[in-house]
Design a protein around this motif. Structure first.
Motif, PDB file in Angstrom:
ATOM      1  N   LEU A 196       7.999  18.818 -20.017  1.00 10.52           N
ATOM      2  CA  LEU A 196       8.314  18.250 -21.327  1.00 10.52           C
ATOM      3  C   LEU A 196       9.225  19.138 -22.184  1.00 10.52           C
ATOM      4  CD1 LEU A 196       5.034  16.559 -22.686  1.00 10.52           C
ATOM      5  CD2 LEU A 196       7.153  15.440 -21.978  1.00 10.52           C
ATOM      6  N   PHE A 215       3.172  10.032 -19.453  1.00 11.03           N
ATOM      7  CA  PHE A 215       4.377  10.533 -20.099  1.00 11.03           C
ATOM      8  C   PHE A 215       5.639   9.740 -19.771  1.00 11.03           C
ATOM      9  CE2 PHE A 215       1.676  14.407 -19.968  1.00 11.03           C
ATOM     10  CZ  PHE A 215       1.526  14.548 -21.339  1.00 11.03           C
ATOM     11  N   GLU A 254       0.706  19.479 -30.845  1.00  8.51           N
ATOM     12  CA  GLU A 254       1.690  20.186 -30.035  1.00  8.51           C
ATOM     13  C   GLU A 254       1.792  19.519 -28.667  1.00  8.51           C
ATOM     14  OE1 GLU A 254       3.573  22.592 -31.087  1.00  8.51           O
ATOM     15  OE2 GLU A 254       2.616  22.732 -33.070  1.00  8.51           O
ATOM     16  N   ASN A 255       2.907  19.750 -27.965  1.00  4.24           N
ATOM     17  CA  ASN A 255       3.088  19.151 -26.641  1.00  4.24           C
ATOM     18  C   ASN A 255       1.956  19.513 -25.683  1.00  4.24           C
ATOM     19  OD1 ASN A 255       5.411  17.776 -27.237  1.00  4.24           O
ATOM     20  ND2 ASN A 255       6.807  19.333 -26.439  1.00  4.24           N
ATOM     21  N   GLN A 292       0.968  11.670 -31.892  1.00  5.02           N
ATOM     22  CA  GLN A 292       1.444  13.050 -32.039  1.00  5.02           C
ATOM     23  C   GLN A 292       1.912  13.321 -33.462  1.00  5.02           C
ATOM     24  OE1 GLN A 292       4.822  14.152 -29.598  1.00  5.02           O
ATOM     25  NE2 GLN A 292       4.288  16.335 -29.703  1.00  5.02           N
ATOM     26  N   SER A 299       2.584  18.165 -19.053  1.00  2.00           N
ATOM     27  CA  SER A 299       2.804  18.649 -20.423  1.00  2.00           C
ATOM     28  C   SER A 299       3.234  20.111 -20.442  1.00  2.00           C
ATOM     29  CB  SER A 299       1.523  18.477 -21.255  1.00  2.00           C
ATOM     30  OG  SER A 299       0.478  19.302 -20.771  1.00  2.00           O
ATOM     31  N   LYS A 347       7.204   9.196 -23.054  1.00  2.00           N
ATOM     32  CA  LYS A 347       7.617  10.480 -23.617  1.00  2.00           C
ATOM     33  C   LYS A 347       8.797  11.077 -22.846  1.00  2.00           C
ATOM     34  CE  LYS A 347       6.972  13.753 -26.654  1.00  2.00           C
ATOM     35  NZ  LYS A 347       7.177  13.485 -28.092  1.00  2.00           N
TER      36      LYS A 347
END
Length: 469
Positions: free
Chosen positions: A416, A287, A60-61, A54, A412, A290
């Motif tokens: 997030l 994720f 971008e997310n 990233q 996402s 994340k």
């Protein structure tokens, strides 16, 4: 002039069952674990290296979801194509080609300079990964005695989980010095070396060869690996007493065979259960690191938790399957049933974020998700005849990959944005695990009916039925 020599018939079903576990079985498990180890490493690299990717590509997310979903979409398509080709041409060639192609595409991913290029490379890499797994399941199921089949699949998928854990540690070691690109270069090169080794070590499935009507002279050398004396007995005909001959080799005919008798109930239940389990595992896979980063857990710590939790979950699945093969598949529901309250404890905020209790619950939750998913995978192919077993596993994988494609995109977009959104994501995982529990309970019921159906067929034909797991 026709030969007057009497035919000697070998029931390959009984032969493999009576052989028990031989050194060849253990060699096959080791080879298959190596295949799934590098498959799992290649598959997990994007998710564990996502923070560096990233930052390096300025993503971008929302774009992260599409990057993660690309490989899953490839798997969805590859699972059908690879499984069908494995039922037509054999398990061995599909495993060899998918491993080699996957190695090339993983290495090439290190050259990606944009999100679009990364998406394309992971899409095609997913084709190879998706095409490989169902043949790998099938070749082990078809070699094992009945009571070891589900455990064997879980053991080879342990390789997949260990590979995913190794991806996290490899990223921690390589990325700080060589960047995320170096991680893909390393994994691609290592998988390429494995592809060479497989040329000399990966066998074909003897049961598949018999189901396809291959000559006894071609199959007996494979059976001799289980028992060297079988080649000296002069067998001229090989049969599978536990399987009816399957009509038609077209994709439609093979797919239709998945809905005969009680399989008309079992097949859709497997699909739904695998779908729910995949939604949970792929939110975690895509994720998990994340999510923890958003909750202010250091990235290195998040990777360690992910790899350790995944590894323990895979090992736990082996022990669970050793137990359930004696007690029945309904006990597989124990892991996701325990995972439901763990996920809800995090999602509702009942456990404060960042404390020791939080870390403990996160770890236990990862373990239960891993145990449950590996256990579900182990039963996706065992109910089908050899001639369509890879097709059955491929269709189950195809349906599950709908969840795999949707999970990163939904996560996402919805989970997030901030800490509260991440906690909602954990609650959603709990709902997915509840769906797995319901599916396993239903599957256990219809598995008993399938066993009764096959017993009745065996009584009419005089053959010995293969018990439902």
């Amino acid at each position: 002039m026709a030969s007057n020599a009497p035919k000697r018939t070998l029931d390959v079903t009984a032969f493999l069952q009576d052989a028990g576990m031989t050194p060849f079985h253990y060699r096959l498990l080791i080879i298959s674990c190596l295949v799934t180890f590098f498959d799992g490493m290649d598959f997990s690299l994007v998710s564990v290296a996502l923070p560096e990717i990233q930052e390096g590509l300025k993503l971008e997310n929302a774009m992260l979801g599409y990057v993660s979903s690309a490989a899953f979409l490839g798997q969805m398509i590859g699972s059908l194509a690879g499984s069908y080709l494995a039922d037509v041409f054999g398990r061995r060639p599909v495993i060899l080609w998918c491993t080699a192609i996957g190695a090339v595409l993983t290495f090439a991913t290190g050259f990606a300079t944009s999100a679009e290029m990364l998406i394309v490379l992971r899409l095609f890499g997913g084709l190879a990964i998706g095409g490989l797994l169902a043949p790998a399941w099938a070749i082990n199921i078809e070699a094992m005695p009945n009571s070891y089949r589900a455990t064997a699949v879980t053991i080879i998928m342990l390789g997949f989980s260990v590979g995913g854990a190794a991806a996290a540690q490899t990223t921690n070691l390589i990325a700080p010095t060589y960047g995320w690109e170096g991680v893909f270069f390393f994994a691609g090169a290592a998988t390429g070396l494995l592809a060479v080794v497989l040329q000399f070590t990966m066998p074909e499935s003897a049961r598949w060869m018999v189901a396809k009507g291959k000559p006894a002279a071609e199959v007996l050398p494979l059976l001799s690996r289980f028992d060297p004396g079988v080649g000296q007995e002069g067998y001229t005909e090989l049969v599978l007493s536990d399987e009816r001959k399957q009509g038609g080799s077209s994709p439609w005919a093979k797919s239709a065979a998945l809905f005969k008798g009680q399989l008309a109930w079992i097949t859709p239940i497997i699909w739904v259960t695998y779908f729910c389990s995949s939604f949970a595992i792929y939110i975690k896979a895509s994720f998990g690191v994340k999510f923890l980063q958003v909750l202010d857990v250091p990235v290195d710590t998040a990777r360690d938790l992910s790899s350790i939790g995944g590894l323990i979950g895979a090992v736990g699945a082996v022990f669970l399957l050793m137990f359930t093969e004696r007690k029945g598949p309904i006990w597989i529901a124990a892991a996701p049933l325990l995972g439901v309250p763990l996920a809800l404890l995090i999602g509702t905020g009942a456990v404060p974020v960042g404390g020791e209790a939080f870390i403990a619950v996160i770890m236990l939750g990862m373990i239960t998700i891993g145990v449950g998913h590996a256990s579900v995978i182990s039963i996706t192919s065992i109910y089908y005849p050899s001639a369509v077993r890879a097709t059955g596993g491929g269709w189950a994988s195809f349906m599950a990959k709908f969840a795999a494609v949707l999970a990163p995109i939904i996560a996402s977009q919805m989970f997030l944005a901030n800490k509260r959104a991440v906690l909602d994501g954990y609650s959603f995982v709990g709902l997915c695990l509840a769906g797995v529990v319901v599916g396993i309970v239903a599957l256990a019921f219809f598995a008993r009916r399938l066993g009764a159906e096959r017993d009745a067929e065996a009584g009419l034909s005089g053959a010995v039925a293969e018990p439902a797991e």
